[in-house]
Design an enzyme around this catalytic site. Structure first.
Site, short mmCIF file in Angstrom:
data_model
loop_
_atom_site.label_atom_id
_atom_site.label_comp_id
_atom_site.label_asym_id
_atom_site.label_seq_id
_atom_site.Cartn_x
_atom_site.Cartn_y
_atom_site.Cartn_z
N LYS A 184 5.12 8.24 -14.91
CA LYS A 184 5.79 8.43 -13.58
C LYS A 184 5.41 7.71 -12.41
CE LYS A 184 6.00 13.49 -15.03
NZ LYS A 184 5.47 13.17 -16.17
N ALA A 223 -0.96 19.89 -16.73
CA ALA A 223 -1.46 19.79 -18.06
C ALA A 223 -2.57 20.77 -18.33
CB ALA A 223 -2.25 18.48 -17.99
N LYS A 273 9.08 12.29 -7.09
CA LYS A 273 8.25 13.32 -6.88
C LYS A 273 7.04 12.97 -6.49
CE LYS A 273 7.31 14.53 -11.61
NZ LYS A 273 5.84 14.69 -11.63
N ARG A 335 -1.65 16.22 -8.78
CA ARG A 335 -2.84 15.41 -8.12
C ARG A 335 -2.41 14.33 -6.90
NH1 ARG A 335 -3.67 11.07 -12.93
NH2 ARG A 335 -2.97 13.00 -14.26
N GLN A 363 -0.76 8.05 -8.77
CA GLN A 363 0.79 6.99 -8.91
C GLN A 363 1.69 7.05 -7.95
OE1 GLN A 363 1.87 6.48 -13.30
NE2 GLN A 363 0.84 8.77 -13.26
#
Length: 456
Positions: A184, A223, A273, A335, A363
């Site tokens: 992502k 996750a 996002k 995260r 990210q």
């Protein structure tokens, strides 16, 4: 998984169907390889191992990760606590004659490696959630050489480099693998024209695998919660030929996978996002978890996301259902939101970088830079609704501008995010959405497509 999938019929039927579509003969197992072993990449492969691992003659599940990453003393101590709190895990390690090394690591008598503990079912970025034992390969060529299905569990910032290496191993390959990308994030390319490069495009460019064989899987998902069998759903997006068979193959009783043709919107939203989740974490920390402030931020940031997707697709998938839920869960608990909270509380600093111990790569940071650089290009100008003058698209995305000034330029403090959502000149979110739908915003060049191309 335990339950109906592990006890016969449905799992075998789904496995046999995918094997048939891929032309697998008897005695030749379906080879599934995860590339990258972050939290979601490891969990994804562990789900497949749990579901299909007992059919060893028909399927192999392996994970590649780089060798040599040491587990520090603090993490070794935490691992020991987790092991001893779970009787099933403790018994499993004792049966495998692996328990003693965790005792020694806790005492500081030996050093564990990340690939070593992954074989025992522990992901370095998710120590509190034991997984099933996994087959781990540290040689990339060995891992992917004859893979039928490759799962990209790498951060978007590492995808191009690793798949460039994989592409060299596949030069003489006759059949094309299927690739499922979990990444992502995006890259920005400004020359010769501003355009966005998504992970699926990076993979195709690096390997020569056609885009119809590369799919994107998005949440909503956390996750650890998925592996602990919290009910979840996801969407696999891409070409008609493969997405329905893969959705069926991946579906499990607690993990429902739907399919969708709009790869562009879902993959771009996957990057966006993470951008806005950093701001959500900041707002939560700065307002002492004010539900009202967080909801105001949510309405404003989602309107910016919708606006941006209208630049990239002629008729983008609406931000609803699983796509909206994926955004919501990332802003709530991902995260990137955690990172924004820690920055606002002063528990992390920007100087520490975007790779955080125990969390992996944040990210959203690189995605902030990429989206800002793209949308600040004057060649993509849009009409300002009040001044009626052309402006760069980013001028209509004040939260993205503020995040860029906080995270990349470092010109503003984290509390500037509150000013961005309280600004009296801020549009009603509904107006920005109507503006996106009313104006002809679509810029096919942003995806490297010719002007007027409707394939997006």
């Amino acid at each position: 998984m335990v339950g109906s999938l592990a006890n016969g019929g449905p799992a075998e039927e789904k496995l046999d169907e995918l094997r048939r579509l891929l032309g697998k003969s008897d005695g030749d197992p379906l080879r599934v390889v995860g590339v990258g072993a972050g939290a979601w990449g490891s969990v994804f492969c562990a789900l497949l191992q749990d579901a299909y691992g007992r059919h060893r003659d028909r399927v192999q599940v392996r994970v590649w990760r780089r060798p040599g990453r040491a587990v520090d003393r603090a993490d070794a101590e935490r691992l020991f606590e987790v092991i001893n709190a779970r009787e099933d895990v403790l018994r499993r390690l004792i049966r495998r004659c692996a328990y003693l090394k965790y005792v020694e690591a806790r005492l500081g008598d030996r050093t564990l490696a990340a690939d070593e503990i992954l074989r025992d079912g522990f992901c370095l970025n998710m120590l509190d959630t034991p997984l099933c034992p996994l087959k781990v390969v540290t040689n990339l060529q060995e891992a992917v050489w004859d893979a039928d299905v490759v799962v990209n569990g790498l951060p978007s910032t590492e995808t191009r480099e690793v798949f460039g290496e994989i592409g060299r191993y596949w030069k003489e390959r006759i059949t094309q693998p299927l690739i499922i990308s979990l990444a992502k994030g995006i890259e920005a390319s400004l020359d010769p024209v501003p355009r966005i490069i998504t992970p699926t495009q990076m993979i195709s460019n690096a390997t020569g695998v056609p885009l119809e064989n590369i799919l994107y899987l998005g949440g909503p998902n956390i996750a650890s919660e998925i592996y602990n069998k919290e009910y979840a759903n996801a969407r696999i997006c891409g070409a008609d030929k493969w997405r329905k068979p893969l959705a069926n193959f991946l579906r499990q009783p607690h993990f429902i996978v739907w399919d969708n043709s709009d790869l562009i919107t879902h993959e771009v939203m996957g990057g966006l996002k993470n951008v806005y989740a950093i701001g959500a974490g900041m707002v939560a920390a700065l307002t002492n978890e004010s539900a009202t402030s967080k909801s105001v931020y949510f309405s404003l940031c989602t309107s910016e996301m919708i606006y941006i997707t209208h630049l990239l697709a002629r008729e983008p998938e609406k931000l609803a259902g699983p796509l909206l839920a994926d955004t919501y869960v990332t802003l709530l608990k991902g995260r990137n939101a955690w990172y924004g909270q820690k920055l606002a509380k002063g528990e992390l600093t920007l100087e520490m970088g975007d790779s955080i111990k125990g969390k992996g790569t944040i990210q959203g940071v690189s995605a902030v830079s990429a989206f800002y650089e793209l949308l600040s290009q004057g060649s993509l100008c849009v009409m300002h609704p009040e001044t009626k003058k052309p402006v760069a698209p980013v001028e209509l995305c004040p939260i993205l501008k503020t995040l860029y000034k906080i995270l990349i330029k470092r010109e503003l403090a984290t509390d500037s995010i509150l000013q961005a959502i309280r600004d009296e000149s801020m549009y009603d979110p509904r107006e920005r959405i109507e503006m996106a739908q009313r104006q002809s915003l679509y810029r096919p060049s942003l995806l490297g497509l010719p002007k007027g191309d409707a394939k997006a």
